[in-house]
Design a protein around this motif. Sequence first.
Motif, PDB file in Angstrom:
ATOM      1  N   ALA A  62       0.977  -1.041  -0.033  1.00 18.87           N
ATOM      2  CA  ALA A  62       0.100   0.016  -0.081  1.00 18.87           C
ATOM      3  C   ALA A  62       0.863   1.305  -0.015  1.00 18.87           C
ATOM      4  O   ALA A  62       1.455   1.309   1.073  1.00 18.87           O
ATOM      5  N   VAL A  63       1.023   2.016  -1.188  1.00 20.43           N
ATOM      6  CA  VAL A  63       1.624   3.234  -1.169  1.00 20.43           C
ATOM      7  C   VAL A  63       0.750   4.484  -1.125  1.00 20.43           C
ATOM      8  O   VAL A  63      -0.117   4.595  -1.899  1.00 20.43           O
ATOM      9  N   LEU A  64       0.876   4.875   0.193  1.00 20.15           N
ATOM     10  CA  LEU A  64      -0.148   6.102   0.372  1.00 20.15           C
ATOM     11  C   LEU A  64       0.594   7.495   0.158  1.00 20.15           C
ATOM     12  O   LEU A  64       1.761   7.406   0.488  1.00 20.15           O
ATOM     13  N   CYS A 103      -4.755   9.226  -0.669  1.00 18.96           N
ATOM     14  CA  CYS A 103      -4.805   8.328  -1.820  1.00 18.96           C
ATOM     15  C   CYS A 103      -3.958   7.129  -1.639  1.00 18.96           C
ATOM     16  O   CYS A 103      -2.766   7.351  -1.093  1.00 18.96           O
ATOM     17  N   VAL A 104      -4.052   5.973  -2.455  1.00 18.73           N
ATOM     18  CA  VAL A 104      -3.299   4.921  -2.596  1.00 18.73           C
ATOM     19  C   VAL A 104      -2.977   4.841  -4.074  1.00 18.73           C
ATOM     20  O   VAL A 104      -3.789   4.770  -5.069  1.00 18.73           O
ATOM     21  N   VAL A 127      -8.702   7.020  -1.008  1.00 24.16           N
ATOM     22  CA  VAL A 127      -8.677   5.469  -0.256  1.00 24.16           C
ATOM     23  C   VAL A 127     -10.474   5.684   0.025  1.00 24.16           C
ATOM     24  O   VAL A 127     -11.003   4.538   0.175  1.00 24.16           O
ATOM     25  N   ALA A 128     -11.120   7.005   0.149  1.00 23.28           N
ATOM     26  CA  ALA A 128     -12.606   6.843   0.278  1.00 23.28           C
ATOM     27  C   ALA A 128     -13.636   6.300  -0.979  1.00 23.28           C
ATOM     28  O   ALA A 128     -14.403   6.121  -0.991  1.00 23.28           O
ATOM     29  N   ILE A 134      -5.621  12.969   6.077  1.00 15.88           N
ATOM     30  CA  ILE A 134      -5.284  11.747   6.403  1.00 15.88           C
ATOM     31  C   ILE A 134      -6.366  11.150   7.283  1.00 15.88           C
ATOM     32  O   ILE A 134      -6.771   9.945   7.189  1.00 15.88           O
ATOM     33  N   ALA A 135      -7.037  12.213   7.921  1.00 13.34           N
ATOM     34  CA  ALA A 135      -8.289  11.598   8.925  1.00 13.34           C
ATOM     35  C   ALA A 135      -9.500  11.442   7.980  1.00 13.34           C
ATOM     36  O   ALA A 135     -10.429  10.480   8.517  1.00 13.34           O
TER      37      ALA A 135
END
Length: 208
Positions: free
Chosen positions: A25-27, A35-36, A116-117, A167-168
């Motif tokens: 997982a590259v965030l 994002c990923v 990610v959402a 991030i949150a």
Amino acid sequence: MTEYRDSAKKLLTDYPRPSVAVDTAVLTVKDGALCVALVQNKTGWRLPGTFVHERETLAEAVLRSLRDKAHIEGLRPRQLHVFDDPDRDNRGWVMSVAHLVVVPEASVAHVDLTPVAEVHDLVYDHRKIIEMAVDTLRASYRAFADPERLLGPEFTLLELLRLHSAIAGEPLGKDTFRRHMLGQLVETDAYQQGVVGKPAKVFRHAVG
């Protein structure tokens, strides 16, 4: 050399063994969203990953997969978790050693990034891997100002707040955030340049 046999008098090769894979997982944060990095092959959208080759270390396999599958180089992922459900992969018995790396957007500017959402319908259990990676990252940012150093060495409180909110995955209160973070920061004598209105004070990390 005497062949090793266990207490049941069996050789190591007598036992069925899973294939071992690595998935990473590259965030990063892009346009105010966490994002990923995802890649696509004939099976669908997924994290960059590969099977571990003979005589190859996990770290070597991770770097190879990032280079060959996502054209990403120069990163240092760390192990996140072993996903070992025997039914996790419909191709067979595959154990995945998941990895995590968090980088500034500039390091992966050429990569397909998905908030990610908005991640849906990934192959195997890659969505679970992302969820664990995100939870791990969020926990570290609840405790520390910028542990992954996604901002530069100096930054304003507003820039730090925007990073934490991204991030949150939700807006954070300015006053509470300021009180929580000030003890981890050093106020410099500099002010942000090139902005409209009152220049903001510039801070840096207290340690590191």
